[in-house]
Design a protein around this motif. Structure first.
Motif, short mmCIF file in Angstrom:
data_model
loop_
_atom_site.label_atom_id
_atom_site.label_comp_id
_atom_site.label_asym_id
_atom_site.label_seq_id
_atom_site.Cartn_x
_atom_site.Cartn_y
_atom_site.Cartn_z
N THR A 188 -3.21 18.98 8.09
CA THR A 188 -4.23 19.43 7.16
C THR A 188 -5.58 19.39 7.86
OG1 THR A 188 -4.72 17.22 6.31
CG2 THR A 188 -2.90 18.43 5.26
N LYS A 189 -6.56 20.03 7.24
CA LYS A 189 -7.91 20.03 7.82
C LYS A 189 -8.42 18.61 7.99
CE LYS A 189 -12.61 21.76 7.09
NZ LYS A 189 -13.52 22.52 6.19
N HIS A 221 -4.88 9.24 6.28
CA HIS A 221 -4.87 10.51 7.01
C HIS A 221 -4.27 10.33 8.41
CE1 HIS A 221 -6.75 12.92 4.04
NE2 HIS A 221 -7.97 12.39 4.14
#
Length: 249
Positions: A188-189, A221
């Motif tokens: 993901t970004k 993340h």
């Protein structure tokens, strides 16, 4: 007559892997080879193992071959693969036939050879662009499957050797610059941003402050990025995401 620059220029103008693969087929088919298998390591490995996650693999040999050879790990025992890993240059597929006739293949290698014949992969060449200095091995299988005699394929190779080696070399160089992300490894970004900051030497607390996130969110993340990239630590994640073209672009 094609010049080195006329070979190189079209590949430099193509920006996607599919376009490069199509162009390679077009050029190689003009030299008499119908199907191509390509594998190129994207980074040097300290233990000389080559992970599929760090290797670009392209094949027009067909789904049945890919399931057997790649998914079924036949490539780890294949005679031509072993030759390509430890040699540079080109070798005729007669190599395997000669070894088989002398009884020098093990049962698994005989099985692989016979399966390739059943799939119409009979006559061709294996080409290795391996570099001893960098450890970045690249190999090709070029199949001329509509020809009945390897001797004719040998003549075609001899006649087009310089052109083919130039074409295969430029494809290998350019395809490494194009993002090529295995299914299931897409970041993901946010995951990409976190890895980029980590690669710049920032700690979890630094990244949390820079991105305006809670520390636990940054850690999540990072954990998710490691899982997607199938690595054990953040350093490995930064390396793999970089060579796949997911970060620092």
């Amino acid at each position: 007559m094609q010049t080195p620059i006329s070979i190189v220029e079209p590949y430099l103008s193509i920006r996607d892997a599919a376009g490069l693969w199509s162009k390679l087929h077009e050029d190689v088919e003009q030299c008499g080879f119908r199907r191509i298998f390509y594998a190129g390591a994207r980074r040097r490995s300290a233990n000389h193992d080559h992970s599929p996650d760090d290797t670009i693999v392209k094949s027009s040999y067909g789904e049945e071959f890919d399931r057997f050879f790649i998914d079924g790990n036949a490539f780890t025992s294949d005679v031509n693969t072993q030759w390509a890993l430890y040699s540079e240059g080109a070798v005729s597929w007669d190599l395997t036939r000669r070894l088989k006739s002398r009884g020098q293949l093990n049962p698994r290698q005989v099985e692989i050879h016979d399966r390739c014949n059943d799939l119409g992969l009979v006559n061709g060449y294996t080409v290795s662009l391996g570099s001893r200095s960098t450890g970045l091995v690249s190999g090709y299988g070029l199949s001329a499957d509509d020809m009945s005699e390897q001797a004719e394929v040998d003549r075609i190779w001899s006649r087009n050797r310089s052109l083919l080696l130039s074409t295969l070399s430029i494809f290998d160089l350019v395809i490494r610059l194009v993002p090529d992300i295995p299914n299931g490894s897409e970041l993901t970004k946010r995951q990409g941003e976190v890895l980029e900051w980590a690669g710049d030497g920032k700690t979890i607390d630094d990244i949390a402050e820079i991105m305006g996130l809670h520390r636990s969110t940054v850690a999540k993340h990072m954990s998710d990025a490691r899982a997607r990239l199938r690595v054990a630590n953040t350093l490995q994640a930064v390396v793999r995401a970089t060579v796949q073209g997911q970060i620092y672009r």
